[in-house]
Design a protein around this motif. Structure first.
Motif, PDB file in Angstrom:
ATOM      1  N   SER A   1       0.806  -1.153   0.255  1.00 39.14           N
ATOM      2  CA  SER A   1      -0.282   0.186  -0.039  1.00 39.14           C
ATOM      3  C   SER A   1       0.862   1.496   0.221  1.00 39.14           C
ATOM      4  N   LYS A   2       0.373   2.107  -0.921  1.00 43.12           N
ATOM      5  CA  LYS A   2       1.099   3.403  -0.995  1.00 43.12           C
ATOM      6  C   LYS A   2       0.922   3.949   0.274  1.00 43.12           C
TER       7      LYS A   2
ATOM      8  N   VAL B   1       4.979   4.957   6.853  1.00 41.07           N
ATOM      9  CA  VAL B   1       6.176   5.301   7.280  1.00 41.07           C
ATOM     10  C   VAL B   1       7.049   6.548   7.270  1.00 41.07           C
ATOM     11  N   LYS B   2       6.999   6.793   5.973  1.00 39.06           N
ATOM     12  CA  LYS B   2       8.495   8.149   5.317  1.00 39.06           C
ATOM     13  C   LYS B   2       8.249   9.458   5.695  1.00 39.06           C
TER      14      LYS B   2
END
Length: 81
Positions: A4-5, A11-12
């Protein structure tokens, strides 16, 4: 595996951008049995990604590449289904 993007962006936002407050989310992890029937749900309140370990890629290795994300959270509730 989650491709999933939205998960990757979350997370990023926590790790790369250092925006922990903006990344806090309520997260539910569902544990499934072999028949893919839910057996347990783990609810994490105000969770964020606090660590990431990338895969170690070795030439000639046949092992799958595994990534690990560590989650920090303020509260946890475990629910048996």
């Amino acid at each position: 595996m989650d491709k999933s993007k939205a998960f990757t962006d979350w997370v990023k936002r926590s790790l790369v951008e250092g925006n922990v407050d903006g990344a806090r989310q309520n997260v539910t992890i569902t544990v499934m049995d072999r028949a893919k029937k839910p057996v347990k749900r783990i609810h994490l309140s105000n969770a964020w990604a606090s660590g990431w370990d990338g895969p170690s890629l070795e030439a000639g290795a046949n092992d799958p590449a595994t990534e690990t994300v560590t989650l920090a959270y303020e509260d946890i509730k475990v629910e048996s289904v």
